[in-house]
Write a protein that holds these residues in place. Sequence first.
Motif, PDB file in Angstrom:
ATOM      1  N   GLY A 141      21.974 -45.322  -0.633  1.00 11.03           N
ATOM      2  CA  GLY A 141      22.577 -46.653  -0.711  1.00 11.03           C
ATOM      3  C   GLY A 141      23.705 -46.632  -1.739  1.00 11.03           C
ATOM      4  N   VAL A 142      23.729 -47.652  -2.594  1.00  8.05           N
ATOM      5  CA  VAL A 142      24.852 -47.753  -3.547  1.00  8.05           C
ATOM      6  C   VAL A 142      24.997 -46.542  -4.467  1.00  8.05           C
ATOM      7  N   ILE A 198      30.635 -52.250  -4.230  1.00  5.83           N
ATOM      8  CA  ILE A 198      29.488 -51.362  -4.470  1.00  5.83           C
ATOM      9  C   ILE A 198      29.087 -51.406  -5.940  1.00  5.83           C
ATOM     10  N   GLN A 199      30.088 -51.345  -6.826  1.00  2.00           N
ATOM     11  CA  GLN A 199      29.761 -51.362  -8.264  1.00  2.00           C
ATOM     12  C   GLN A 199      29.129 -52.710  -8.660  1.00  2.00           C
ATOM     13  N   GLN A 236      27.257 -54.495  -6.840  1.00  2.00           N
ATOM     14  CA  GLN A 236      25.858 -54.484  -6.378  1.00  2.00           C
ATOM     15  C   GLN A 236      24.996 -53.604  -7.287  1.00  2.00           C
ATOM     16  N   LYS A 237      25.595 -52.530  -7.807  1.00  2.00           N
ATOM     17  CA  LYS A 237      24.844 -51.708  -8.770  1.00  2.00           C
ATOM     18  C   LYS A 237      24.497 -52.555  -9.995  1.00  2.00           C
ATOM     19  N   ILE A 238      25.455 -53.358 -10.458  1.00  2.00           N
ATOM     20  CA  ILE A 238      25.207 -54.217 -11.631  1.00  2.00           C
ATOM     21  C   ILE A 238      24.068 -55.201 -11.333  1.00  2.00           C
ATOM     22  N   LYS A 239      24.083 -55.764 -10.122  1.00  2.00           N
ATOM     23  CA  LYS A 239      23.017 -56.703  -9.759  1.00  2.00           C
ATOM     24  C   LYS A 239      21.661 -55.992  -9.763  1.00  2.00           C
ATOM     25  N   LEU A 240      21.640 -54.736  -9.291  1.00  2.00           N
ATOM     26  CA  LEU A 240      20.384 -53.986  -9.276  1.00  2.00           C
ATOM     27  C   LEU A 240      19.899 -53.703 -10.699  1.00  2.00           C
ATOM     28  N   ILE A 241      20.834 -53.368 -11.580  1.00  2.00           N
ATOM     29  CA  ILE A 241      20.450 -53.097 -12.976  1.00  2.00           C
ATOM     30  C   ILE A 241      19.912 -54.371 -13.627  1.00  2.00           C
ATOM     31  N   LYS A 242      20.602 -55.489 -13.362  1.00  2.00           N
ATOM     32  CA  LYS A 242      20.135 -56.772 -13.932  1.00  2.00           C
ATOM     33  C   LYS A 242      18.747 -57.104 -13.403  1.00  2.00           C
TER      34      LYS A 242
END
Length: 244
Positions: A201-202, A225-226, A228-234
């Motif tokens: 995925g991302v 994409i970046q 969405q990575k930030i949202k996943l980390i949050k």
Amino acid sequence: MADVDITLKVQRFDPSADTEPYWQKYTVKTQPGMTVLDALFEVLNHQDGTLAFRFCCRAGVCGSCAMMIAGKVRLACETQVATLLDKREIAISPLPHQKVVKDLAVDYDLFFSRLKSVKPYLVGKEPYPEKEYIQMPKERVPINEPIDCIMCGSCTSSCTMAWLDPGYLGPAALLKSYRFLVDTRDSIPDERLDLIESESGVYRCHTQFNCVESCPKKLNPTEAIQRQKIKLIKRKLFGRKRKA
Ligand code: SF4
Ligand code: FES
């Protein structure tokens, strides 16, 4: 620009008859306003009825005519021949690293299966409104750009990570995932994040920006994409959202 002869050097390949691709040259008389798609039609209609290529809208909307033109991925219907007259001959080949159906037409099955896996549709919030969902202009801002994607596949076919990993969702599908993730009318943000939270995925994106370079609509899948990575980390740090 009337009456200038140009040479189109077109990559030909019929998997049912040829063992490998080869180049074929055609001379076309240019007309004012002629696009590369027009030039291909000139060949198809007057010189070689066996040439295969895709098109539909002829207006940069359907995404069907993406191909390699003079060393760059472009839409044939939006590329004016006049802008390429400095080339001795205009090389035209199919989207890179895609299975060729015939000549310039490639197989989009993998592209659309990647897209389908991110649920590329709105899952509305309940209770469902009697008419449309109301969205304020400010809420519309985050999707203003991603909704312009015409699904041409230029970005994914230019992405070296998508070449190396057929399981990678790729920039077009991940841009689509972002488009629904930030839509205030959608009800499954956590599920959407689950769908993209994986090695394929991302996290497979290595921020090479090939997708940005190749997008004919000047979109930025890398940024999506970046984000969405930030949202996943949050989400990792602060926990999952409750279902909206
Ligand atoms: Fe085409 Fe751009 Fe959409 Fe990729 S992001 S599919 S290059 S319009
Ligand atoms: Fe539709 Fe070119 S024919 S985008």
